[in-house]
Design an enzyme around this catalytic site. Structure first.
Site, PDB file in Angstrom:
ATOM      1  N   PRO A 113       0.857  -1.230  -0.007  1.00  0.00           N
ATOM      2  CA  PRO A 113       0.095   0.065   0.011  1.00  0.00           C
ATOM      3  C   PRO A 113       0.866   1.319  -0.192  1.00  0.00           C
ATOM      4  O   PRO A 113       0.667   2.059   1.004  1.00  0.00           O
ATOM      5  CB  PRO A 113      -0.908  -0.076   1.310  1.00  0.00           C
ATOM      6  CG  PRO A 113       0.082  -1.004   2.273  1.00  0.00           C
ATOM      7  CD  PRO A 113       0.888  -1.824   1.285  1.00  0.00           C
ATOM      8  N   CYS A 114       1.376   1.666  -0.990  1.00  0.00           N
ATOM      9  CA  CYS A 114       2.195   2.636  -1.174  1.00  0.00           C
ATOM     10  C   CYS A 114       1.568   3.988  -1.264  1.00  0.00           C
ATOM     11  O   CYS A 114       1.730   5.184  -0.906  1.00  0.00           O
ATOM     12  CB  CYS A 114       3.407   2.832  -2.421  1.00  0.00           C
ATOM     13  SG  CYS A 114       2.421   2.309  -4.065  1.00  0.00           S
TER      14      CYS A 114
END
Length: 168
Positions: free
Chosen positions: A127-128
């Site tokens: 989850p950047c």
């Protein structure tokens, strides 16, 4: 490498896998996606079925983490370290690039953390999108700021189902 395309609430996604595991989840206009030339289309690959199901559950608000085998070998040792740290950011929360650098015990590496974050090949699952500027601004996202905003808004709305707190 093998690939397939799936539909999602954020548009078509290209899933990429190696013999090791999932190697990519790319948006339609992903900045660092080099394309599929020479790769084998394999829509029935078990890992693609697993990823598709987990993404369906995620977007239905029924899943907050993913448990598929990942292939991070396309990144440097530092990038892999950042990508692993991204997986520790809880659903519905955000960190600044500086906070992520601090978490990695490397507070001077804010720009390098940002660059590694931008090169994350496995969007959503790693989850950047949960990393934002120190002032709360939504900066750079290889999958497009519209998608980053959509994912953060989605998580903010769904976090209450899981008893989590959203920070921004």
């Amino acid at each position: 490498m093998q690939f397939t395309n799936i539909n999602s609430p954020v548009g078509s996604l290209t899933l990429v896998a190696s013999e090791i595991g999932l190697a990519g989840v790319y948006f339609e206009e992903h900045r660092h996606f080099k394309g599929i030339e020479g790769w084998l289309r394999a829509p029935d690959l078990p890992i693609f079925e697993q990823v598709s199901q987990q993404l369906i559950e995620f977007f239905a608000g029924e899943r907050i983490t993913f448990d598929v085998p990942l292939d991070l070998s396309g990144g440097t040792a530092f990038q892999q370290q950042v990508w692993r740290a991204l997986q520790e950011i809880p659903f519905g929360t955000t960190l600044s690039y500086g906070e992520l650098a601090q978490h990695l015990s490397n507070p001077q590496a804010v720009r390098a953390v940002g660059a590694a974050n931008g090169r994350n090949p496995i969007s959503i699952i790693i989850p950047c999108h949960r990393v934002i500027a120190a002032n709360g601004a939504l900066t750079g996202y290889a999958g497009g700021l519209k998608n980053k905003q959509h994912l953060l808004k989605f998580e903010a709305e769904k976090h209450q189902n899981f008893g989590l707190q959203f920070t921004q």
